[in-house]
Scaffold this active site. Structure first.
Site: not given
Ligand code: NAD
Ligand code: DAU
Length: 349
Positions: A62, A85, A132-134, A157, A161, A197, A287, A348
């Protein structure tokens, strides 16, 4: 109704569940999955539907503006569901520019392609932006994120977004591009990359590796099963009001340490280990910089206006998720070789 739908990021975690749902549920639609296949993209996530006659994969980035317009034109795209993304907060702290390039510039490239290709006929078109809610920032206890909550992103991040959300709304206001945005809470489920996580903890417990909990483990997240997010995207895509924003969440808040303890107990039983054995692996680590304390979505708008609700309780969803990882060891081995090892040891250390 026959539609040509472009789904970006369809080889990733959430995107693959959205692609599967649309390919299976709408045989009259042509589904184009556009993905650059970064470390997070994996076509194995879609093996079960890759031969479907209405499924097409396009490897493209993209960040490539010309390619985005070409893809829209060559495939006569009527609607975009944009998920591609950079999605991991920790990676955004070590490499913020990658998030600007993909999440901000990549989204604007897609908006420009849609605006140009649809310029003479916006009627019936839709640019659906998955966010995302973030973007709303970090909550203290007691309140919830509403669609009207002011944006207050705290990490590179979430700032990227938030910026992409602003561009989507600006393109509607300025160029009349038909758009809809959803902001979802934390997803969990099959196919999630083990930097996040829940799959990281599952994988480390299986291999008896330390379980790195950031800070005191008291940060709170609101978890939704990924298939329920995909179902919500389907509902909003078909019935959401153009120009609106919908928050998506499961009213399911957990402290990180409670989730880690729960996964330990479930896996001790499933792996026939002594109760309490896996909890001994819990290791409190430094943290995350600027770690948001709490996210919690108020999902009443999508529930009352569009009739969506989560189909699974968390206890059932986490059990299914753990079973999936136990039954898909090959998948996990595939994604944790190579680049992952380098990322893991650097992050880590
Ligand atoms: P992910 O990291 O698992 O997948 C992202 C995908 O986008 C991958 O397949 C990657 O190859 C592709 N991608 C990355 N950069 C690209 C580029 N430059 N061009 C084309 N493709 C590209 O992400 P996810 O967790 O599935 O999240 C998907 C969407 O949902 C994101 O926009 C994220 O912000 C949003 N979202 C995620 C969560 C969550 O908890 N994971 C929650 C709310 C919203
Ligand atoms: O809220 C939606 C978002 O949730 C999405 O937009 C993001 O794409 C997605 O990655 C996620 O973000 P978080 O930062 O909340 O998710 P993560 O799984 O990275 O972490 C969840 C919580 O766990 C956070 O408080 C950090 C903590 N954590 C995470 C990891 C990877 C740990 O304590 N240890 C870890 O090793």
């Amino acid at each position: 109704m026959k539609k040509h739908v472009l789904i970006t990021g369809g080889a990733g975690f959430i995107g693959s569940h959205v692609v599967r749902l649309f390919v299976n549920k709408y045989p009259d639609y042509q589904i184009f999955n556009l993905d650059a296949l970064t470390y997070a993209g994996n076509l194995r996530n879609l093996e079960d539907i890759e031969e479907a006659p209405n499924y097409h994969f396009i490897k493209a980035d993209i960040r490539d503006a010309a390619a985005m317009l070409r893809v829209m034109e060559e495939n006569a795209i009527d609607a975009v569901i944009h998920l591609a993304a950079e999605s991991h907060v920790d990676r955004s702290i070590s490499d913020p520019m990658a998030f600007v390039e993909t999440n901000v510039i990549g989204t604007v490239n897609l908006l420009n392609a849609a605006k140009t290709y649809w310029r003479d006929a916006m009627e019936g078109k839709l640019f659906y932006h998955v966010s995302t809610d973030e973007v709303y920032g970090s909550l203290e206890d007691g309140s919830f994120f509403l669609e009207t909550t002011p944006y207050d992103p705290q990490s590179p991040y979430s700032a990227s977004k938030a910026s992409s959300d602003h561009f989507v709304r600006a393109y509607r206001n300025t160029y009349h591009l038909p758009v809809v945005i959803t902001n979802c809470s934390n997803n969990y489920g099959p196919n999630q990359f083990p930097e996040k996580l829940i799959p990281l903890m599952i994988n480390n417990i299986i291999h008896k590796k330390p379980l790195p909990v950031y800070g005191k483990g008291e940060n709170i997240r609101d978890w939704l099963y990924v298939v329920d997010h995909a179902r919500a995207i389907d509902v909003v895509f078909h019935h959401g009001k153009e120009g609106e924003t919908y928050n998506i969440g499961g009213f399911n808040e957990w402290k990180n340490i409670d989730i880690v303890n729960l996964i330990c107990s479930i896996l001790d039983k499933k792996l026939k280990r002594a109760e309490g054995e896996s909890k001994l692996l819990i290791t409190y680590v430094t943290d995350r910089a600027g770690h948001d304390h709490r996210y919690a979505i108020d999902a009443k708008k999508i529930m009352t206006e569009l009739g969506w609700e989560p189909s699974l309780q968390f206890e059932e969803g986490i059990d299914k998720t753990i079973d999936w990882y136990l039954e898909n060891e090959e998948w996990m081995l595939g994604v944790t070789s190579g680049e992952y090892q380098k990322y893991y040891s650097e992050h880590y250390k």
